[in-house]
Design a protein around this motif. Structure first.
Motif, PDB file in Angstrom:
ATOM      1  N   VAL A 154       3.619 -22.095  -7.883  1.00 37.00           N
ATOM      2  CA  VAL A 154       4.395 -22.975  -8.703  1.00 37.00           C
ATOM      3  C   VAL A 154       4.290 -22.164 -10.138  1.00 37.00           C
ATOM      4  CG1 VAL A 154       4.857 -25.170  -9.677  1.00 37.00           C
ATOM      5  CG2 VAL A 154       4.399 -24.929  -7.451  1.00 37.00           C
ATOM      6  N   GLY A 155       5.550 -21.962 -10.833  1.00 37.94           N
ATOM      7  CA  GLY A 155       5.426 -21.259 -11.965  1.00 37.94           C
ATOM      8  C   GLY A 155       5.682 -19.569 -12.001  1.00 37.94           C
ATOM      9  N   VAL A 156       5.876 -19.326 -10.927  1.00 29.36           N
ATOM     10  CA  VAL A 156       6.151 -17.746 -10.834  1.00 29.36           C
ATOM     11  C   VAL A 156       7.500 -17.290 -11.728  1.00 29.36           C
ATOM     12  CG1 VAL A 156       6.829 -16.166  -8.844  1.00 29.36           C
ATOM     13  CG2 VAL A 156       5.464 -17.871  -8.353  1.00 29.36           C
ATOM     14  N   PRO A 157       8.579 -18.090 -11.754  1.00 25.15           N
ATOM     15  CA  PRO A 157       9.615 -17.396 -12.716  1.00 25.15           C
ATOM     16  C   PRO A 157       9.102 -17.523 -14.171  1.00 25.15           C
ATOM     17  CG  PRO A 157      10.424 -19.369 -11.370  1.00 25.15           C
ATOM     18  CD  PRO A 157       9.111 -19.166 -11.067  1.00 25.15           C
ATOM     19  N   GLN A 158       8.144 -18.292 -14.531  1.00 21.20           N
ATOM     20  CA  GLN A 158       7.771 -18.493 -15.961  1.00 21.20           C
ATOM     21  C   GLN A 158       6.830 -17.437 -16.294  1.00 21.20           C
ATOM     22  OE1 GLN A 158       8.176 -21.104 -13.707  1.00 21.20           O
ATOM     23  NE2 GLN A 158       9.252 -22.584 -14.789  1.00 21.20           N
ATOM     24  N   ILE A 159       5.974 -16.952 -15.278  1.00 26.24           N
ATOM     25  CA  ILE A 159       5.170 -15.949 -15.528  1.00 26.24           C
ATOM     26  C   ILE A 159       5.897 -14.757 -15.411  1.00 26.24           C
ATOM     27  CG2 ILE A 159       2.953 -14.715 -14.729  1.00 26.24           C
ATOM     28  CD1 ILE A 159       2.050 -17.235 -13.510  1.00 26.24           C
ATOM     29  N   HIS A 160       6.911 -14.403 -14.699  1.00 23.01           N
ATOM     30  CA  HIS A 160       7.658 -13.155 -14.529  1.00 23.01           C
ATOM     31  C   HIS A 160       8.158 -12.935 -15.883  1.00 23.01           C
ATOM     32  CE1 HIS A 160      10.320 -10.050 -13.286  1.00 23.01           C
ATOM     33  NE2 HIS A 160      11.338 -10.901 -13.481  1.00 23.01           N
ATOM     34  N   GLY A 161       8.944 -14.128 -16.531  1.00 23.57           N
ATOM     35  CA  GLY A 161       9.382 -14.178 -17.745  1.00 23.57           C
ATOM     36  C   GLY A 161       8.502 -13.844 -18.802  1.00 23.57           C
ATOM     37  N   ALA A 162       7.340 -14.184 -18.819  1.00 28.56           N
ATOM     38  CA  ALA A 162       6.289 -13.887 -19.702  1.00 28.56           C
ATOM     39  C   ALA A 162       5.998 -12.356 -19.714  1.00 28.56           C
ATOM     40  CB  ALA A 162       5.067 -14.641 -19.841  1.00 28.56           C
TER      41      ALA A 162
END
Length: 148
Positions: free
Chosen positions: A133-141
């Protein structure tokens, strides 16, 4: 003059104003510090291993805001929610938790997709925590909003 209106002694009023003026700057500085911490960006550390994939370190608040969750790889099996695909080559990968709130991209080879679970034939060793959970946000960072 209407005698039913409340009156304030000028000395008392001046003292109240002086106290407010003395306290206001400290309160503003404290509010600014809290706001700065609230909007602090993730830290991006360039790759040293030649992969070109940096390490993303989230702030505690950032991890809370994205409801970050990880699970360890068990029997070469992970939730499908942990998988992303490289847009250029189509290579599947996961974000592994390297230490604390730091995450690094690692390629995986999918053997089979079984519902919401994935069997891996190659990837990080069993026991390695992967982000679910939070994969897209880490990818964006990691991409630093397109600067990668």
């Amino acid at each position: 003059m209407n005698t039913s209106e409340p009156t304030i002694d000028r000395k008392v009023a001046a003292a109240v104003v002086a106290v407010l003026l003395a306290v206001a700057p400290a309160a503003c500085k404290q509010a600014e510090a809290i706001e700065q911490e609230h909007y602090q960006a993730s830290k991006i550390t360039p790759a040293k291993d030649g992969s070109g994939h940096p390490t993303v370190t989230l702030t505690k608040l950032g991890a809370e805001q994205i409801s970050l969750k990880t699970v360890p790889i068990e029997k070469n099996r992970i939730p499908y929610a942990a998988i992303l695909y490289d847009a250029k080559a189509g290579q599947p990968y996961v974000f592994v938790n390297t230490k604390g709130l730091s995450f690094h991209r690692e390629d995986v080879t999918i053997e089979k997709v079984d519902g919401d679970m994935v069997d891996l034939s190659d990837g990080p060793p069993n026991g390695t925590p992967v982000v679910t959970v939070g994969v897209p946000q880490i990818h964006g960072a990691e991409l630093e909003f397109g600067a990668y």
